[in-house]
Enzyme design. Structure first.
Site, PDB file in Angstrom:
ATOM      1  N   CYS A   2       0.832  -1.166  -0.194  1.00 43.06           N
ATOM      2  CA  CYS A   2      -0.053   0.133   0.009  1.00 43.06           C
ATOM      3  C   CYS A   2       0.952   1.327  -0.008  1.00 43.06           C
ATOM      4  O   CYS A   2       1.919   1.311   0.411  1.00 43.06           O
ATOM      5  CB  CYS A   2      -1.042  -0.017   1.264  1.00 43.06           C
ATOM      6  SG  CYS A   2      -1.654  -1.478   1.597  1.00 43.06           S
ATOM      7  N   ARG A  27       2.365   0.457  -6.165  1.00 44.24           N
ATOM      8  CA  ARG A  27       2.543  -0.409  -4.862  1.00 44.24           C
ATOM      9  C   ARG A  27       1.392  -0.921  -4.412  1.00 44.24           C
ATOM     10  O   ARG A  27       1.460  -2.061  -3.635  1.00 44.24           O
ATOM     11  CB  ARG A  27       3.126   0.468  -3.916  1.00 44.24           C
ATOM     12  CG  ARG A  27       4.233   1.207  -4.079  1.00 44.24           C
ATOM     13  CD  ARG A  27       4.542   2.220  -3.160  1.00 44.24           C
ATOM     14  NE  ARG A  27       4.614   1.471  -1.786  1.00 44.24           N
ATOM     15  CZ  ARG A  27       5.667   1.427  -1.070  1.00 44.24           C
ATOM     16  NH1 ARG A  27       6.824   1.548  -1.731  1.00 44.24           N
ATOM     17  NH2 ARG A  27       5.859   0.747   0.254  1.00 44.24           N
ATOM     18  N   TRP A  75      -3.246  -2.412  -0.977  1.00 44.84           N
ATOM     19  CA  TRP A  75      -3.332  -3.896  -1.416  1.00 44.84           C
ATOM     20  C   TRP A  75      -3.764  -4.561  -0.374  1.00 44.84           C
ATOM     21  O   TRP A  75      -3.098  -4.601   0.786  1.00 44.84           O
ATOM     22  CB  TRP A  75      -1.736  -4.071  -1.797  1.00 44.84           C
ATOM     23  CG  TRP A  75      -1.550  -5.167  -2.449  1.00 44.84           C
ATOM     24  CD1 TRP A  75      -1.827  -5.529  -3.761  1.00 44.84           C
ATOM     25  CD2 TRP A  75      -0.929  -6.558  -1.803  1.00 44.84           C
ATOM     26  NE1 TRP A  75      -1.321  -6.979  -3.849  1.00 44.84           N
ATOM     27  CE2 TRP A  75      -0.840  -7.567  -2.815  1.00 44.84           C
ATOM     28  CE3 TRP A  75      -0.374  -6.536  -0.532  1.00 44.84           C
ATOM     29  CZ2 TRP A  75      -0.172  -8.723  -2.328  1.00 44.84           C
ATOM     30  CZ3 TRP A  75       0.071  -7.997  -0.210  1.00 44.84           C
ATOM     31  CH2 TRP A  75       0.266  -8.917  -0.905  1.00 44.84           C
ATOM     32  N   ASN A 100       0.148   1.009   6.478  1.00 39.14           N
ATOM     33  CA  ASN A 100       0.811  -0.006   5.632  1.00 39.14           C
ATOM     34  C   ASN A 100       1.185  -1.066   6.532  1.00 39.14           C
ATOM     35  O   ASN A 100       1.823  -0.613   7.699  1.00 39.14           O
ATOM     36  CB  ASN A 100       1.831   0.606   4.972  1.00 39.14           C
ATOM     37  CG  ASN A 100       1.523   1.551   3.928  1.00 39.14           C
ATOM     38  OD1 ASN A 100       0.326   1.696   3.498  1.00 39.14           O
ATOM     39  ND2 ASN A 100       2.516   1.836   3.139  1.00 39.14           N
ATOM     40  N   GLY A 101       1.081  -2.311   6.324  1.00 43.99           N
ATOM     41  CA  GLY A 101       1.448  -3.288   7.295  1.00 43.99           C
ATOM     42  C   GLY A 101       0.580  -4.110   7.893  1.00 43.99           C
ATOM     43  O   GLY A 101      -0.496  -4.282   7.530  1.00 43.99           O
ATOM     44  N   GLU A 483      12.927 -17.653 -13.649  1.00 39.75           N
ATOM     45  CA  GLU A 483      12.653 -16.342 -14.126  1.00 39.75           C
ATOM     46  C   GLU A 483      11.869 -16.059 -15.304  1.00 39.75           C
ATOM     47  O   GLU A 483      10.757 -15.209 -15.067  1.00 39.75           O
ATOM     48  CB  GLU A 483      13.950 -15.165 -14.324  1.00 39.75           C
ATOM     49  CG  GLU A 483      13.811 -13.796 -14.708  1.00 39.75           C
ATOM     50  CD  GLU A 483      12.817 -13.148 -13.538  1.00 39.75           C
ATOM     51  OE1 GLU A 483      12.676 -13.507 -12.301  1.00 39.75           O
ATOM     52  OE2 GLU A 483      12.681 -11.932 -13.637  1.00 39.75           O
ATOM     53  N   LYS A 487       8.016 -14.649 -14.542  1.00 40.63           N
ATOM     54  CA  LYS A 487       7.393 -13.683 -15.436  1.00 40.63           C
ATOM     55  C   LYS A 487       6.136 -13.862 -16.386  1.00 40.63           C
ATOM     56  O   LYS A 487       5.224 -13.064 -16.294  1.00 40.63           O
ATOM     57  CB  LYS A 487       8.417 -12.938 -16.739  1.00 40.63           C
ATOM     58  CG  LYS A 487       9.633 -12.356 -16.122  1.00 40.63           C
ATOM     59  CD  LYS A 487       9.492 -10.748 -15.836  1.00 40.63           C
ATOM     60  CE  LYS A 487       9.138 -10.955 -14.277  1.00 40.63           C
ATOM     61  NZ  LYS A 487      10.224 -10.775 -13.435  1.00 40.63           N
ATOM     62  N   GLU A 490       3.311 -14.139 -13.595  1.00 45.38           N
ATOM     63  CA  GLU A 490       2.871 -12.770 -12.821  1.00 45.38           C
ATOM     64  C   GLU A 490       2.001 -11.795 -14.110  1.00 45.38           C
ATOM     65  O   GLU A 490       1.235 -11.253 -13.375  1.00 45.38           O
ATOM     66  CB  GLU A 490       4.250 -12.052 -12.834  1.00 45.38           C
ATOM     67  CG  GLU A 490       4.783 -11.877 -11.324  1.00 45.38           C
ATOM     68  CD  GLU A 490       5.802 -11.286 -11.392  1.00 45.38           C
ATOM     69  OE1 GLU A 490       6.839 -11.084 -12.244  1.00 45.38           O
ATOM     70  OE2 GLU A 490       5.928 -10.216 -10.436  1.00 45.38           O
ATOM     71  N   HIS A 506      12.302 -37.334 -14.356  1.00 41.91           N
ATOM     72  CA  HIS A 506      12.132 -37.718 -12.859  1.00 41.91           C
ATOM     73  C   HIS A 506      10.674 -37.274 -12.371  1.00 41.91           C
ATOM     74  O   HIS A 506      10.285 -37.314 -11.209  1.00 41.91           O
ATOM     75  CB  HIS A 506      13.124 -37.032 -11.949  1.00 41.91           C
ATOM     76  CG  HIS A 506      14.406 -37.577 -12.148  1.00 41.91           C
ATOM     77  ND1 HIS A 506      14.811 -38.829 -12.165  1.00 41.91           N
ATOM     78  CD2 HIS A 506      15.449 -37.043 -12.811  1.00 41.91           C
ATOM     79  CE1 HIS A 506      15.944 -38.961 -12.505  1.00 41.91           C
ATOM     80  NE2 HIS A 506      16.656 -37.914 -12.960  1.00 41.91           N
ATOM     81  N   LYS A 605       4.403  -3.868  -6.054  1.00 44.87           N
ATOM     82  CA  LYS A 605       5.707  -3.629  -6.345  1.00 44.87           C
ATOM     83  C   LYS A 605       6.588  -4.062  -5.213  1.00 44.87           C
ATOM     84  O   LYS A 605       7.689  -4.414  -5.458  1.00 44.87           O
ATOM     85  CB  LYS A 605       6.086  -2.205  -6.923  1.00 44.87           C
ATOM     86  CG  LYS A 605       7.246  -2.017  -7.407  1.00 44.87           C
ATOM     87  CD  LYS A 605       7.532  -2.953  -8.740  1.00 44.87           C
ATOM     88  CE  LYS A 605       8.933  -2.516  -9.111  1.00 44.87           C
ATOM     89  NZ  LYS A 605       9.341  -3.697 -10.244  1.00 44.87           N
TER      90      LYS A 605
END
Ligand code: M6R
Length: 610
Positions: A2, A27, A75, A100-101, A483, A487, A490, A506, A605
């Site tokens: 947030c 964010r 968020w 925030n938190g 990675e 991507k 996401e 396997h 973010k």
């Protein structure tokens, strides 16, 4: 996570608050709100679900005309993204708070407040703070700053918060514990935010609150306490380049950031390597003292930054000859860890504020390493300030939630660092020059690789309707495959997993059929022939292969295999080069699927909560 903005001024501030939220929207963007103290001393509060634009439209219909206020973009953690769960949260007619938190003991505090007759209208942990402050203010009624300090002493968890009270309408009280807060210093006006970038339009001077700080901010004064002690924190000047955040001719920030990579890698290498060697002095004296002692490296990070660490391990062990372990921060911080002698603890973070990484650093300090280094993109961030030394990635601000240029600049830093460590382990001047030559070529090779954009856009059509994808790589390309998979999931919401190609048989081979695209990264390295055999296993099961291959790797297109030739680079730097086409692929697939590329659902973010 947030975002918080606030202002205490002589002018109308709703525009400043909304512009600040817009800058922080990367964010958190489930919902947004503001509370401004009106000239008649009442609270003017607007909360909306959705992006900041929705709040802006609502404010236009119901303008807030006050000069003191706070705002928030959210968020969701506690409670769905609904108007009643948006911030500011209120108590009575006078208290408004943004936070925030996460407050870990909120249920216990809530039960206590319920028993006292407080009515809760949201599912948030934040509302309990509003009611606690309200109750305490009813009891004290004199110094609002001391009221807030009393209340936050009862909070457990992580928070950055800002609170206003219509009974003391000329000030904002802010507190930082585990979630950043800065004060933007103006002339005859002051501001607060969770990130200085929110305030670039109004000031360039910032005071970073330290852990445990609580501050009272009015138009012409700032009082800061840490516990019972009054403290003074020096302002720093930051040149926040506003042009940098404009998209220019690009459709998305992510696209812009992918194409900035040649330049930002050049910036990151500049001054750190010459034509033939690493310029160690650029790391600073403290760094050199610590690096001289290092016999082992422990890297800790999250997400994409963790993938950079996984690539770095191949270089630190393969080039520098030092044992290196890499761990996810959220696991490391809760594990009993045995620390080898002369071990350097390295965190990697784009934001420098990731709660798990920061907690891991603090835990590592309790355990005792020979030094603490961070690779970070944000100067003055918590990780930078709490480490012995930092090597900055000069990636510029990264707005797209999906990290791209931050990752490749992290790799550039680790390439330089591994050469510096290798020199201490007997690397010859001749070999150093070879590695440095490769690095000097890197920006150009990345430019050439970006020229694959059209071909990859074309290829992306094959993925538009897919639900799953497998990524394969071997050696240092395995983290690159990880990675690539991150991507894709996401931003395109396609389920993607990465495996070392030798691991396919396997288990994951059972998933391969005509509907499962398999993407492989195949530079011309010593594992190429092994990789080719693994890919045969996919072809034999009717899997559709997409191979990003070195021009000299000898792959041929056929019905079950599409080859995308990637410019030839060095084995050392292949992980950086092969990252680029995977970024482009995920970008084009996401655009095709119409997702919100820069702000993918459910993500933020900078994760300043655990
Ligand atoms: O700011 P950090 O580098 O510490 O963030 C770590 C992760 O949250 C981050 O890399 C995340 O995985 C990105 N969204 C990946 O694109």
């Amino acid at each position: 996570m947030c975002g918080i903005v606030g202002a205490v001024a002589q002018r109308k501030i709703s525009g400043i608050l909304i512009e600040g939220l817009r800058r922080l929207e990367y964010r958190g963007y489930d919902s947004a709100g503001l509370a401004v103290i009106s000239p008649d001393n009442s609270l003017h509060c607007i909360r909306t679900v959705g992006k900041v634009q929705v709040l802006d439209d609502a404010e236009e219909l119901s303008p807030a005309s006050g000069t003191v206020g706070i705002a928030h973009t959210r968020w969701a953690t506690h409670g769905k993204p609904e108007e009643r769960n948006s911030h500011p949260q209120l108590s009575g007619k006078n208290i408004a708070i943004v936070h925030n938190g996460i407050i870990e003991n909120f249920q216990e505090l809530k039960d206590e407040q319920l028993a006292k007759g407080y009515v809760f209208t949201s599912d948030t942990d934040t509302e309990v703070i509003a009611h606690l402050i309200h109750e305490q203010w009813q009891a004290d009624g004199k110094d609002f700053f001391s009221t807030v300090r009393k209340v936050i002493a009862r909070l457990e968890g992580a928070y950055g918060l800002a609170v206003i009270n219509t009974d003391t309408p000329d000030r904002i009280v802010v507190a930082r514990s585990g979630s950043p807060i800065v004060i933007g210093v103006g002339i005859g006006e002051n501001f607060i935010a969770s990130d200085p970038s929110a305030l670039g339009q109004v000031t360039d001077r910032f005071i970073y609150l330290e852990e445990g700080d609580v501050a009272e901010v009015s138009r012409d004064s700032i009082r800061i306490y840490n516990g019972k002690e009054k403290v003074s924190r020096k302002p720093v000047r930051l040149h926040l380049d506003n042009d940098e955040v404009l998209k220019g001719n690009y459709r998305h920030y992510m696209q812009k950031e992918i194409f900035e990579q040649p330049e930002v890698i050049r910036n990151t290498l500049s001054g750190r390597i010459s034509k033939s060697h690493v310029l160690e002095k650029s790391f600073g004296i403290k760094a050199q003292e610590i690096l001289d002692k290092v016999k082992h490296v422990q890297i800790v990070a999250c997400g994409t930054s963790n993938h950079a660490g996984l690539v770095a391990r191949y270089w630190i062990e393969g080039v520098a000859g030092l044992p290196c372990t890499v761990e996810i921060a959220s696991e490391y911080r809760y594990r009993k860890v045995l620390v080898p002698e002369n071990c350097l603890f390295i965190t990697i973070s784009q934001s420098g504020e990731t709660a798990d990484t920061l907690a891991a650093l603090r835990y590592a300090k309790e355990l005792g390493y020979c030094g603490y280094m961070t690779v970070c993109n944000v100067a003055n961030s918590s990780l930078v300030r709490e480490s012995d030394f930092s090597i900055m990635t000069f990636a510029g601000r990264e707005i797209g939630v999906a990290s791209t240029k931050a990752f490749t600049t992290q790799l550039a830093v680790f390439a330089v660092l591994s050469i510096a460590l290798a020199k201490r382990n007997g690397l010859s001047a001749e070999d150093e020059k070879k590695y440095v030559d490769d690095l000097n070529q890197l920006p150009l090779i990345i430019e050439q690789t970006l020229a694959l954009d059209d071909a990859i856009r074309e290829l992306s059509h094959d993925f538009g309707e897919k639900h799953h994808a497998l990524f394969l790589g071997r050696g240092a390309q395995y983290p690159v495959a990880k990675e690539g998979a991150l991507k894709l999931k996401e931003i395109s919401y396609i389920h993607a997993e990465a495996y070392p190609a030798g691991e396919l048989k396997h288990g994951p081979l059972a998933l391969v059929d005509a509907d499962m695209p398999v993407i492989a990264v195949a530079p011309n390295d010593e594992l190429l022939e092994k990789l080719k055999s693994n890919l045969q296993e996919v072809s034999a099961r009717g899997g559709q292969l997409y191979v990003f291959a070195d021009t000299q790797a000898g792959f041929q297109n056929n019905a079950g295999l599409k080859v995308i030739n990637v410019p030839h680079s060095s084995e050392f730097l292949d992980p950086v080069v092969y990252t680029i086409p995977l970024q482009l692929l995920s970008y084009h697939v996401a655009v095709l699927r119409g997702t919100d590329v820069d702000r993918p659902r459910n993500l933020a973010k900078s994760l300043t909560v655990e």
